[in-house]
Scaffold this motif. Structure first.
Motif, PDB file in Angstrom:
ATOM      1  N   PRO A 225      12.532  63.176  49.609  1.00  0.00           N
ATOM      2  CA  PRO A 225      11.739  61.971  49.872  1.00  0.00           C
ATOM      3  C   PRO A 225      12.031  61.401  51.248  1.00  0.00           C
ATOM      4  O   PRO A 225      13.178  61.390  51.696  1.00  0.00           O
ATOM      5  CB  PRO A 225      12.169  61.022  48.749  1.00  0.00           C
ATOM      6  CG  PRO A 225      13.466  61.547  48.254  1.00  0.00           C
ATOM      7  CD  PRO A 225      13.437  63.016  48.467  1.00  0.00           C
ATOM      8  N   GLN A 226      10.971  60.945  51.906  1.00  0.00           N
ATOM      9  CA  GLN A 226      11.069  60.448  53.277  1.00  0.00           C
ATOM     10  C   GLN A 226      10.605  59.001  53.354  1.00  0.00           C
ATOM     11  O   GLN A 226      10.165  58.419  52.357  1.00  0.00           O
ATOM     12  CB  GLN A 226      10.227  61.328  54.207  1.00  0.00           C
ATOM     13  CG  GLN A 226      10.602  62.803  54.206  1.00  0.00           C
ATOM     14  CD  GLN A 226      12.001  63.072  54.728  1.00  0.00           C
ATOM     15  OE1 GLN A 226      12.528  62.309  55.538  1.00  0.00           O
ATOM     16  NE2 GLN A 226      12.615  64.147  54.262  1.00  0.00           N
ATOM     17  N   VAL A 227      10.684  58.438  54.546  1.00  0.00           N
ATOM     18  CA  VAL A 227      10.210  57.075  54.772  1.00  0.00           C
ATOM     19  C   VAL A 227       8.752  56.953  54.344  1.00  0.00           C
ATOM     20  O   VAL A 227       7.922  57.797  54.673  1.00  0.00           O
ATOM     21  CB  VAL A 227      10.369  56.704  56.261  1.00  0.00           C
ATOM     22  CG1 VAL A 227       9.639  55.405  56.581  1.00  0.00           C
ATOM     23  CG2 VAL A 227      11.839  56.564  56.613  1.00  0.00           C
ATOM     24  N   GLY A 228       8.454  55.914  53.585  1.00  0.00           N
ATOM     25  CA  GLY A 228       7.108  55.679  53.087  1.00  0.00           C
ATOM     26  C   GLY A 228       6.858  56.233  51.707  1.00  0.00           C
ATOM     27  O   GLY A 228       5.877  55.855  51.058  1.00  0.00           O
TER      28      GLY A 228
ATOM     29  N   GLN B 227      20.607  64.666  44.344  1.00  0.00           N
ATOM     30  CA  GLN B 227      19.573  65.652  44.662  1.00  0.00           C
ATOM     31  C   GLN B 227      18.190  65.025  44.710  1.00  0.00           C
ATOM     32  O   GLN B 227      17.338  65.425  45.499  1.00  0.00           O
ATOM     33  CB  GLN B 227      19.622  66.792  43.636  1.00  0.00           C
ATOM     34  CG  GLN B 227      20.911  67.593  43.703  1.00  0.00           C
ATOM     35  CD  GLN B 227      21.149  68.434  42.467  1.00  0.00           C
ATOM     36  OE1 GLN B 227      20.342  68.472  41.542  1.00  0.00           O
ATOM     37  NE2 GLN B 227      22.295  69.119  42.431  1.00  0.00           N
ATOM     38  N   ALA B 228      17.953  64.012  43.853  1.00  0.00           N
ATOM     39  CA  ALA B 228      16.652  63.339  43.847  1.00  0.00           C
ATOM     40  C   ALA B 228      16.362  62.678  45.185  1.00  0.00           C
ATOM     41  O   ALA B 228      15.201  62.499  45.561  1.00  0.00           O
ATOM     42  CB  ALA B 228      16.606  62.300  42.726  1.00  0.00           C
ATOM     43  N   TYR B 229      17.425  62.311  45.910  1.00  0.00           N
ATOM     44  CA  TYR B 229      17.267  61.697  47.235  1.00  0.00           C
ATOM     45  C   TYR B 229      17.494  62.703  48.373  1.00  0.00           C
ATOM     46  O   TYR B 229      17.657  62.317  49.530  1.00  0.00           O
ATOM     47  CB  TYR B 229      18.204  60.498  47.363  1.00  0.00           C
ATOM     48  CG  TYR B 229      17.607  59.253  46.737  1.00  0.00           C
ATOM     49  CD1 TYR B 229      16.973  58.292  47.520  1.00  0.00           C
ATOM     50  CD2 TYR B 229      17.624  59.073  45.360  1.00  0.00           C
ATOM     51  CE1 TYR B 229      16.391  57.173  46.943  1.00  0.00           C
ATOM     52  CE2 TYR B 229      17.054  57.948  44.774  1.00  0.00           C
ATOM     53  CZ  TYR B 229      16.433  57.006  45.573  1.00  0.00           C
ATOM     54  OH  TYR B 229      15.845  55.893  45.003  1.00  0.00           O
ATOM     55  N   GLY B 230      17.486  63.973  48.019  1.00  0.00           N
ATOM     56  CA  GLY B 230      17.579  65.007  49.047  1.00  0.00           C
ATOM     57  C   GLY B 230      18.966  65.209  49.604  1.00  0.00           C
ATOM     58  O   GLY B 230      19.126  65.731  50.710  1.00  0.00           O
ATOM     59  N   LEU B 231      19.985  64.821  48.856  1.00  0.00           N
ATOM     60  CA  LEU B 231      21.370  64.974  49.300  1.00  0.00           C
ATOM     61  C   LEU B 231      21.981  66.185  48.608  1.00  0.00           C
ATOM     62  O   LEU B 231      22.166  66.186  47.395  1.00  0.00           O
ATOM     63  CB  LEU B 231      22.168  63.706  48.980  1.00  0.00           C
ATOM     64  CG  LEU B 231      21.639  62.422  49.628  1.00  0.00           C
ATOM     65  CD1 LEU B 231      22.378  61.205  49.096  1.00  0.00           C
ATOM     66  CD2 LEU B 231      21.739  62.495  51.145  1.00  0.00           C
TER      67      LEU B 231
END
Length: 206
Positions: A18-21, A117-121
């Motif tokens: 997930p990215q900005v926006g 992982q849900a936040y791309g880490l």
């Protein structure tokens, strides 16, 4: 068990983090008093700065946690809440809170790294965790009193920091390139200030 709920699928199922926006993945987590809480319960009240910690013994996590403690009143004045997320059980998280005298909430994931992982880490490489950048910064952080502690959880897990607005949208993303890659609070406070200006969203600072 913590899970990612509704809104945004995990980055692996979506094909990208997930990215900005984007809609912030909601998470079912546990507070250090043992109560269940959804991350959305916090962002619905006010913007939140979400800090995913590597593990409680990490020098750099202790450093960032202490920086946030130092400037916590500034975050409150900006109308925001700071929320730390760590691995392990509530008892371990509470001990970390007490050790560092943290005034802000700490939520735990248990043994599940799904929230990270849900936040791309993802898990880091040896270079990201133990390379020369981290070695030098670690020495500096240690001299400043941020001592390394006992490993708790997956020591290869990478950290990250996100700003989420009251609509549940990610407004700022910082995924660490190295374990030592902590943001200054001034950057986070500037991002929070932008939330009062319509249409202002910031790219990842890379």
């Amino acid at each position: 068990m913590p899970v990612s709920l509704g809104g945004a699928p995990s980055p692996k199922s979506r094909g990208k983090a997930p990215q900005v926006g984007d809609a912030a993945p909601d998470l079912a987590l546990t507070a250090t008093d043992g109560s269940a809480i959804l991350l959305s319960e916090l962002w619905e009240r006010r913007p939140i700065v979400v800090v995913f910690l590597r593990h409680y013994g990490c020098t750099f996590c202790r450093e960032q946690a202490a920086w946030l403690r130092r400037d916590y009143a500034k975050f409150q004045s900006a109308g925001a809440e700071v929320v730390a997320i760590g691995q392990g059980d509530p008892k371990t998280g509470k001990a970390f809170q007490i050790l560092l005298s943290l005034p802000y909430p700490l939520l735990v994931t248990g043994d599940d790294l799904g929230p990270y992982q849900a936040y791309g880490l993802e898990r880091g490489t040896f270079s990201q965790l133990f390379g020369w950048r981290s070695f030098v910064r670690g020495a500096i952080a240690t001299l400043r009193g941020h001592l390394i502690g006992r490993l708790s959880g997956d020591g290869f897990q990478m950290p990250g920091t996100f700003v989420i607005d009251t609509g549940g949208r990610i407004q700022f993303v910082h995924r660490h390139a190295y374990a030592s890659d902590n943001l200054s609070n001034d950057i986070l406070l500037r991002e929070l200030d932008k939330l009062s200006k319509p249409g202002a969203i910031s790219p990842t600072p890379r």
